[in-house]
Design a protein around this motif. Structure first.
Motif, PDB file in Angstrom:
ATOM      1  N   LEU A 118       0.870  -1.181   0.000  1.00  0.00           N
ATOM      2  CA  LEU A 118       0.000   0.000   0.000  1.00  0.00           C
ATOM      3  C   LEU A 118       0.906   1.229   0.000  1.00  0.00           C
ATOM      4  O   LEU A 118       2.114   1.114   0.216  1.00  0.00           O
ATOM      5  CB  LEU A 118      -0.924   0.005   1.226  1.00  0.00           C
ATOM      6  CG  LEU A 118      -2.071  -1.032   1.225  1.00  0.00           C
ATOM      7  CD1 LEU A 118      -2.697  -1.159   2.613  1.00  0.00           C
ATOM      8  CD2 LEU A 118      -3.134  -0.679   0.190  1.00  0.00           C
ATOM      9  N   ASN A 120       2.626   4.810   1.210  1.00  0.00           N
ATOM     10  CA  ASN A 120       3.038   5.412   2.475  1.00  0.00           C
ATOM     11  C   ASN A 120       2.231   6.701   2.651  1.00  0.00           C
ATOM     12  O   ASN A 120       2.529   7.719   2.024  1.00  0.00           O
ATOM     13  CB  ASN A 120       4.543   5.694   2.468  1.00  0.00           C
ATOM     14  CG  ASN A 120       5.050   6.154   3.820  1.00  0.00           C
ATOM     15  OD1 ASN A 120       4.435   6.988   4.472  1.00  0.00           O
ATOM     16  ND2 ASN A 120       6.186   5.606   4.245  1.00  0.00           N
ATOM     17  N   VAL A 121       1.210   6.645   3.487  1.00  0.00           N
ATOM     18  CA  VAL A 121       0.296   7.780   3.650  1.00  0.00           C
ATOM     19  C   VAL A 121       0.994   8.952   4.331  1.00  0.00           C
ATOM     20  O   VAL A 121       0.746  10.119   4.004  1.00  0.00           O
ATOM     21  CB  VAL A 121      -0.963   7.353   4.438  1.00  0.00           C
ATOM     22  CG1 VAL A 121      -1.867   8.555   4.722  1.00  0.00           C
ATOM     23  CG2 VAL A 121      -1.745   6.298   3.653  1.00  0.00           C
ATOM     24  N   PHE A 135      -0.887   0.967   6.195  1.00  0.00           N
ATOM     25  CA  PHE A 135      -0.392   1.356   4.869  1.00  0.00           C
ATOM     26  C   PHE A 135       1.136   1.512   4.920  1.00  0.00           C
ATOM     27  O   PHE A 135       1.865   0.942   4.119  1.00  0.00           O
ATOM     28  CB  PHE A 135      -1.007   2.692   4.432  1.00  0.00           C
ATOM     29  CG  PHE A 135      -2.344   2.605   3.752  1.00  0.00           C
ATOM     30  CD1 PHE A 135      -3.447   2.042   4.390  1.00  0.00           C
ATOM     31  CD2 PHE A 135      -2.512   3.103   2.473  1.00  0.00           C
ATOM     32  CE1 PHE A 135      -4.690   1.984   3.772  1.00  0.00           C
ATOM     33  CE2 PHE A 135      -3.747   3.054   1.832  1.00  0.00           C
ATOM     34  CZ  PHE A 135      -4.841   2.493   2.477  1.00  0.00           C
ATOM     35  N   ASP A 136       1.586   2.337   5.882  1.00  0.00           N
ATOM     36  CA  ASP A 136       2.998   2.730   5.904  1.00  0.00           C
ATOM     37  C   ASP A 136       3.945   1.554   6.131  1.00  0.00           C
ATOM     38  O   ASP A 136       5.057   1.526   5.580  1.00  0.00           O
ATOM     39  CB  ASP A 136       3.230   3.787   6.988  1.00  0.00           C
ATOM     40  CG  ASP A 136       2.470   5.086   6.714  1.00  0.00           C
ATOM     41  OD1 ASP A 136       1.838   5.193   5.652  1.00  0.00           O
ATOM     42  OD2 ASP A 136       2.514   5.986   7.575  1.00  0.00           O
ATOM     43  N   LYS A 138       3.522  -1.586   5.162  1.00  0.00           N
ATOM     44  CA  LYS A 138       3.643  -2.334   3.897  1.00  0.00           C
ATOM     45  C   LYS A 138       4.503  -1.570   2.892  1.00  0.00           C
ATOM     46  O   LYS A 138       5.289  -2.157   2.143  1.00  0.00           O
ATOM     47  CB  LYS A 138       2.259  -2.630   3.322  1.00  0.00           C
ATOM     48  CG  LYS A 138       1.427  -3.585   4.180  1.00  0.00           C
ATOM     49  CD  LYS A 138       0.032  -3.774   3.616  1.00  0.00           C
ATOM     50  CE  LYS A 138      -0.811  -4.679   4.500  1.00  0.00           C
ATOM     51  NZ  LYS A 138      -1.136  -4.056   5.808  1.00  0.00           N
ATOM     52  N   MET A 156      -1.362  -3.742  -5.116  1.00  0.00           N
ATOM     53  CA  MET A 156      -1.907  -2.723  -4.208  1.00  0.00           C
ATOM     54  C   MET A 156      -3.428  -2.872  -4.111  1.00  0.00           C
ATOM     55  O   MET A 156      -4.166  -2.337  -4.940  1.00  0.00           O
ATOM     56  CB  MET A 156      -1.573  -1.319  -4.731  1.00  0.00           C
ATOM     57  CG  MET A 156      -0.167  -1.151  -5.266  1.00  0.00           C
ATOM     58  SD  MET A 156       1.095  -0.980  -4.001  1.00  0.00           S
ATOM     59  CE  MET A 156       0.864   0.709  -3.502  1.00  0.00           C
ATOM     60  N   ASN A 274      -7.305   6.947   7.889  1.00  0.00           N
ATOM     61  CA  ASN A 274      -7.433   6.124   6.686  1.00  0.00           C
ATOM     62  C   ASN A 274      -8.573   6.644   5.800  1.00  0.00           C
ATOM     63  O   ASN A 274      -8.459   6.702   4.568  1.00  0.00           O
ATOM     64  CB  ASN A 274      -7.689   4.679   7.104  1.00  0.00           C
ATOM     65  CG  ASN A 274      -7.666   3.673   5.954  1.00  0.00           C
ATOM     66  OD1 ASN A 274      -7.769   2.482   6.176  1.00  0.00           O
ATOM     67  ND2 ASN A 274      -7.548   4.136   4.719  1.00  0.00           N
ATOM     68  N   TYR A 283      -6.500   7.654  -2.455  1.00  0.00           N
ATOM     69  CA  TYR A 283      -6.077   6.344  -1.924  1.00  0.00           C
ATOM     70  C   TYR A 283      -4.815   5.876  -2.641  1.00  0.00           C
ATOM     71  O   TYR A 283      -3.897   5.329  -2.033  1.00  0.00           O
ATOM     72  CB  TYR A 283      -7.224   5.358  -2.141  1.00  0.00           C
ATOM     73  CG  TYR A 283      -7.044   3.967  -1.573  1.00  0.00           C
ATOM     74  CD1 TYR A 283      -7.660   3.606  -0.378  1.00  0.00           C
ATOM     75  CD2 TYR A 283      -6.302   2.996  -2.247  1.00  0.00           C
ATOM     76  CE1 TYR A 283      -7.539   2.320   0.138  1.00  0.00           C
ATOM     77  CE2 TYR A 283      -6.178   1.712  -1.739  1.00  0.00           C
ATOM     78  CZ  TYR A 283      -6.795   1.376  -0.552  1.00  0.00           C
ATOM     79  OH  TYR A 283      -6.672   0.100  -0.044  1.00  0.00           O
ATOM     80  N   TYR A 284      -4.777   6.074  -3.961  1.00  0.00           N
ATOM     81  CA  TYR A 284      -3.606   5.719  -4.773  1.00  0.00           C
ATOM     82  C   TYR A 284      -2.860   6.972  -5.240  1.00  0.00           C
ATOM     83  O   TYR A 284      -2.213   6.956  -6.287  1.00  0.00           O
ATOM     84  CB  TYR A 284      -4.034   4.936  -6.006  1.00  0.00           C
ATOM     85  CG  TYR A 284      -4.535   3.524  -5.772  1.00  0.00           C
ATOM     86  CD1 TYR A 284      -3.811   2.603  -5.015  1.00  0.00           C
ATOM     87  CD2 TYR A 284      -5.729   3.094  -6.364  1.00  0.00           C
ATOM     88  CE1 TYR A 284      -4.264   1.302  -4.840  1.00  0.00           C
ATOM     89  CE2 TYR A 284      -6.180   1.785  -6.193  1.00  0.00           C
ATOM     90  CZ  TYR A 284      -5.444   0.901  -5.434  1.00  0.00           C
ATOM     91  OH  TYR A 284      -5.893  -0.391  -5.276  1.00  0.00           O
TER      92      TYR A 284
END
Length: 317
Positions: A118, A120-121, A135-136, A138, A156, A274, A283-284
């Motif tokens: 996923l 890195n937010v 997310f981060d 992964k 993803m 999230n 999201y992407y």
């Protein structure tokens, strides 16, 4: 006849791993090319025995045990690796699990590691949303895989359609079905049927190796907004869900609802962020899905079809 290439599938009895096995076995071409080795904690359980009956080699391995993973990867051509942050809610543990798989894949000479990743937010949002750990963590493993040079593709998964089975629920005062999230009603959400479509994308990754090495494959059918999601819901269930609606809620209200469901404070903040980051950052990261969808040879599940087969809404008309 050429010897089949071994594809190791982690989480073989789970949603994503099971979908990969189903797709690879269900296509005559990939069934002929690949032999599947399914990794599960306990090979004596009924789900594992059911896989064995379908010709899957099952291997007992704990994702935290390097020796067991090393043995499971011997002779592997490709690996599909998925981890479960929510089991322990420990980002460092998930990172270590992923890094172990990466190191041992390199050592075993794996030619195609498919890492369930996923974004890195924290980086994507310039630190505005620093707590979306699942997310981060992964993403950190993805970067590690790139750094050590394992031939890899990064799968993803989008926003699970199955989430809405719990999100859309009757609400007072009139028990109308309501979706309440901390985001505007025009937020694009990449919808993904993990149970049916993980395998479709992973099969596409395996059969288009040269095209997707080093790349991210965005696994989602389409972007839909909360407003569109509820319109589809009403269309599917005109009687029971005809007055369904979306409500944008504030962060405190959303976290309060999660607290009421027994969720710990850390998870409340993580899930709030999230949801909240998606509108402004995507999201992407606002990327198109077109290139990823082009590798599929089967149509991905649309949300209307997911709802129609959902057991959670089976009583609705």
């Amino acid at each position: 006849m050429a010897q089949k290439k071994v594809v190791v599938v982690f989480g073989a009895t789970g949603n994503q791993g099971g979908s990969v096995i189903k797709s690879l076995q269900g296509d005559p071409k990939t069934a002929e090319e690949f032999k599947i080795r399914g990794i599960t904690r306990d090979t004596s359980k009924p789900n594992a025995k059911a896989l064995e009956a379908k010709g899957v080699e099952t291997v007992a391995a704990d994702i935290n045990n390097k020796d067991q993973i090393k043995a499971a990867l011997q002779g592997a051509y490709a690996v599909f690796a998925v981890t479960n942050y929510w089991e322990k809610m420990d980002a460092q543990l998930e990172e270590q699990q992923g890094k172990n798989i990466a190191d041992l894949s390199k050592e075993a000479g794996v030619q195609h590691l498919i890492w369930s990743s996923l974004l890195n937010v924290n980086h994507l949002t310039n630190g505005s949303f620093p707590n979306v750990e699942h997310f981060d963590s992964k993403a950190a493993v993805e970067q590690y895989i790139r750094d050590i040079g394992v031939p890899a593709t990064f799968f993803m998964p989008g926003f699970f359609m199955s989430n809405f089975e719990g999100f859309i629920r009757p609400s007072p005062p009139n028990n109308a079905y309501t979706l309440a999230l901390p985001m505007p009603d025009d937020t694009p959400i990449p919808l993904f049927d993990a149970g049916d479509d993980t395998g479709k994308f992973v099969k596409g990754i395996l059969t288009n190796r040269e095209k997707v090495l080093g790349k991210r494959v965005l696994a989602a059918t389409d972007y839909e907004t909360p407003k569109q999601i509820m319109e589809t819901f009403k269309e599917c269930f005109p009687k029971g869900g005809g007055n369904a609606t979306f409500v944008q809620v504030g962060g405190d209200e959303y976290k309060g609802a999660l607290a009421g469901a027994g969720m710990p404070e850390k998870a409340q903040q993580e899930l709030y962020e999230n949801m909240a980051f998606m509108h402004d950052y995507g999201y992407y990261g606002k990327e198109s899905l077109d290139e990823s969808l082009a590798i599929l040879d089967e149509k991905p599940t649309i949300f209307k079809d997911f709802l129609s087969k959902s057991k959670a809404f089976a009583d609705l008309k």
